[in-house]
Scaffold this motif. Structure first.
Motif, PDB file in Angstrom:
ATOM      1  N   LEU A   1     -28.974 -56.016  -7.443  1.00  0.00           N
ATOM      2  CA  LEU A   1     -29.625 -57.263  -7.858  1.00  0.00           C
ATOM      3  C   LEU A   1     -28.963 -57.875  -9.088  1.00  0.00           C
ATOM      4  O   LEU A   1     -28.857 -59.094  -9.211  1.00  0.00           O
ATOM      5  CB  LEU A   1     -31.107 -57.002  -8.145  1.00  0.00           C
ATOM      6  CG  LEU A   1     -31.993 -56.633  -6.952  1.00  0.00           C
ATOM      7  CD1 LEU A   1     -33.392 -56.286  -7.425  1.00  0.00           C
ATOM      8  CD2 LEU A   1     -32.035 -57.791  -5.950  1.00  0.00           C
ATOM      9  N   VAL A   2     -28.519 -57.030 -10.004  1.00  0.00           N
ATOM     10  CA  VAL A   2     -27.978 -57.520 -11.274  1.00  0.00           C
ATOM     11  C   VAL A   2     -26.530 -57.977 -11.142  1.00  0.00           C
ATOM     12  O   VAL A   2     -26.152 -59.039 -11.664  1.00  0.00           O
ATOM     13  CB  VAL A   2     -28.094 -56.423 -12.357  1.00  0.00           C
ATOM     14  CG1 VAL A   2     -27.350 -56.845 -13.628  1.00  0.00           C
ATOM     15  CG2 VAL A   2     -29.558 -56.158 -12.677  1.00  0.00           C
ATOM     16  N   PHE A   3     -25.717 -57.188 -10.448  1.00  0.00           N
ATOM     17  CA  PHE A   3     -24.292 -57.508 -10.360  1.00  0.00           C
ATOM     18  C   PHE A   3     -24.011 -58.321  -9.089  1.00  0.00           C
ATOM     19  O   PHE A   3     -24.629 -58.094  -8.060  1.00  0.00           O
ATOM     20  CB  PHE A   3     -23.462 -56.224 -10.354  1.00  0.00           C
ATOM     21  CG  PHE A   3     -23.589 -55.423 -11.611  1.00  0.00           C
ATOM     22  CD1 PHE A   3     -23.016 -55.857 -12.791  1.00  0.00           C
ATOM     23  CD2 PHE A   3     -24.308 -54.242 -11.621  1.00  0.00           C
ATOM     24  CE1 PHE A   3     -23.137 -55.126 -13.952  1.00  0.00           C
ATOM     25  CE2 PHE A   3     -24.433 -53.487 -12.779  1.00  0.00           C
ATOM     26  CZ  PHE A   3     -23.852 -53.946 -13.949  1.00  0.00           C
ATOM     27  N   PRO A   4     -23.059 -59.249  -9.153  1.00  0.00           N
ATOM     28  CA  PRO A   4     -22.713 -60.050  -7.960  1.00  0.00           C
ATOM     29  C   PRO A   4     -22.106 -59.182  -6.871  1.00  0.00           C
ATOM     30  O   PRO A   4     -21.481 -58.159  -7.142  1.00  0.00           O
ATOM     31  CB  PRO A   4     -21.699 -61.070  -8.507  1.00  0.00           C
ATOM     32  CG  PRO A   4     -21.146 -60.438  -9.751  1.00  0.00           C
ATOM     33  CD  PRO A   4     -22.258 -59.621 -10.331  1.00  0.00           C
ATOM     34  N   GLY A   5     -22.300 -59.622  -5.629  1.00  0.00           N
ATOM     35  CA  GLY A   5     -21.828 -58.842  -4.496  1.00  0.00           C
ATOM     36  C   GLY A   5     -20.326 -58.636  -4.495  1.00  0.00           C
ATOM     37  O   GLY A   5     -19.827 -57.616  -4.004  1.00  0.00           O
ATOM     38  N   GLU A   6     -19.574 -59.602  -5.067  1.00  0.00           N
ATOM     39  CA  GLU A   6     -18.120 -59.465  -5.068  1.00  0.00           C
ATOM     40  C   GLU A   6     -17.671 -58.247  -5.875  1.00  0.00           C
ATOM     41  O   GLU A   6     -16.607 -57.677  -5.635  1.00  0.00           O
ATOM     42  CB  GLU A   6     -17.467 -60.715  -5.654  1.00  0.00           C
ATOM     43  CG  GLU A   6     -17.841 -62.024  -4.953  1.00  0.00           C
ATOM     44  CD  GLU A   6     -19.175 -62.570  -5.437  1.00  0.00           C
ATOM     45  OE1 GLU A   6     -19.423 -62.590  -6.652  1.00  0.00           O
ATOM     46  OE2 GLU A   6     -19.971 -62.953  -4.557  1.00  0.00           O
ATOM     47  N   LEU A   7     -18.509 -57.858  -6.854  1.00  0.00           N
ATOM     48  CA  LEU A   7     -18.142 -56.735  -7.712  1.00  0.00           C
ATOM     49  C   LEU A   7     -18.057 -55.436  -6.912  1.00  0.00           C
ATOM     50  O   LEU A   7     -17.204 -54.590  -7.160  1.00  0.00           O
ATOM     51  CB  LEU A   7     -19.173 -56.592  -8.834  1.00  0.00           C
ATOM     52  CG  LEU A   7     -18.785 -55.710 -10.027  1.00  0.00           C
ATOM     53  CD1 LEU A   7     -17.603 -56.296 -10.767  1.00  0.00           C
ATOM     54  CD2 LEU A   7     -19.965 -55.542 -10.969  1.00  0.00           C
ATOM     55  N   PHE A   8     -18.960 -55.276  -5.932  1.00  0.00           N
ATOM     56  CA  PHE A   8     -18.977 -54.055  -5.146  1.00  0.00           C
ATOM     57  C   PHE A   8     -17.807 -54.017  -4.166  1.00  0.00           C
ATOM     58  O   PHE A   8     -17.383 -52.945  -3.749  1.00  0.00           O
ATOM     59  CB  PHE A   8     -20.307 -53.932  -4.388  1.00  0.00           C
ATOM     60  CG  PHE A   8     -21.473 -53.704  -5.291  1.00  0.00           C
ATOM     61  CD1 PHE A   8     -21.875 -52.423  -5.626  1.00  0.00           C
ATOM     62  CD2 PHE A   8     -22.178 -54.773  -5.831  1.00  0.00           C
ATOM     63  CE1 PHE A   8     -22.948 -52.205  -6.465  1.00  0.00           C
ATOM     64  CE2 PHE A   8     -23.256 -54.565  -6.668  1.00  0.00           C
ATOM     65  CZ  PHE A   8     -23.645 -53.272  -6.987  1.00  0.00           C
ATOM     66  N   ALA A   9     -17.318 -55.184  -3.788  1.00  0.00           N
ATOM     67  CA  ALA A   9     -16.189 -55.239  -2.864  1.00  0.00           C
ATOM     68  C   ALA A   9     -14.852 -55.065  -3.570  1.00  0.00           C
ATOM     69  O   ALA A   9     -13.837 -54.779  -2.931  1.00  0.00           O
ATOM     70  CB  ALA A   9     -16.203 -56.556  -2.097  1.00  0.00           C
ATOM     71  N   ASP A  10     -14.836 -55.233  -4.877  1.00  0.00           N
ATOM     72  CA  ASP A  10     -13.608 -55.138  -5.659  1.00  0.00           C
ATOM     73  C   ASP A  10     -13.436 -53.700  -6.153  1.00  0.00           C
ATOM     74  O   ASP A  10     -14.228 -53.216  -6.964  1.00  0.00           O
ATOM     75  CB  ASP A  10     -13.664 -56.104  -6.846  1.00  0.00           C
ATOM     76  CG  ASP A  10     -12.298 -56.288  -7.509  1.00  0.00           C
ATOM     77  OD1 ASP A  10     -11.459 -55.372  -7.402  1.00  0.00           O
ATOM     78  OD2 ASP A  10     -12.082 -57.347  -8.123  1.00  0.00           O
TER      79      ASP A  10
END
Length: 228
Positions: free
Chosen positions: A88-97
């Motif tokens: 919820l806190v971090f943007p989804g792109e962060l998990f893909a990077d």
């Protein structure tokens, strides 16, 4: 969500959130296991009463077993909830990077470390309903033994109700500021004063030789490897 019958009233966004939630996934996965544990404790209650030659109520026995055994499951659910919070806190792109995977893993390890260091001893003492030792010769002897051992603790506490059938002792917390020694009333009634001292000396030995710190490091390392 569809399996739970939520498709008719939940929005697509809500269904997607529930489907991707680690917390609800772990909760559904643990539910049947926890139910099977409770069923398995019912015959064990009769066996424990026969071995101890003292009957305890099934309700007290099950309540104690649930408080003792469900706490690790609650801790695991807390980890899953924290991971949902990260989503919820971090943007989804962060998990893909992949460049940020180390940062997220470090956050998970930090959460595990703080939970193991602070939340576990604090929550166990309250979840297991530990109480101060009753005044008397046993308390005086155990406090004197602790002083001779050089091991500092927050307290030596009574662990569990007398009618629970529990006969055990343990040490909680790797460091003095969060360390507790627990001994059950059932064990105190069963053993002599000298035998109680020997049991607590064994628990103090775990603390003095750093066994809890080693165990905590292994536990956090194993869990953080899986989370990373």
């Amino acid at each position: 969500p569809e399996w739970l019958g939520l498709a008719d009233w939940a929005s697509p966004q809500t269904r997607d959130t529930l489907a991707q939630s680690k917390f609800f996934g772990e909760l559904l996965g643990l539910g049947p296991f926890l139910g099977a544990m409770v069923v398995g404790w019912i015959p064990r209650h009769r066996l424990a009463g026969s071995l101890a030659r003292r009957r305890t109520s099934l309700r007290s026995f099950l309540a104690l077993e649930m408080r003792m055994n469900f706490l690790p499951c609650l801790m695991w659910l807390a980890i899953a909830l924290f991971q949902d919070f990260e989503v919820l806190v971090f943007p989804g792109e962060l998990f893909a990077d992949m460049r940020y995977s180390g940062l997220l893993a470090a956050l998970n390890i930090l959460f595990l470390f703080l939970m193991a260091l602070v939340l576990v001893p604090w929550s166990v003492v309250r979840f297991w309903r530990c109480q101060p030792l009753p005044e008397g010769e046993l308390k005086e002897r155990l406090l004197a033994l602790q002083g001779r051992s050089g091991v500092k603790t927050r307290a030596i506490l009574s662990w569990g109700a007398k009618d629970s059938g529990l006969a055990n002792a343990c040490v909680l917390g790797p460091w003095a500021s969060m360390r507790y020694i627990l001994i059950s009333p059932g064990l105190m009634d069963m053993l002599s004063l000298d035998e109680c001292e020997a049991v607590i000396a064994h628990e103090l030995g775990h603390a003095r030789h750093g066994h809890l710190s080693i165990l905590m490091a292994l536990l956090v390392g194993a869990l953080s490897t899986g989370m990373a």
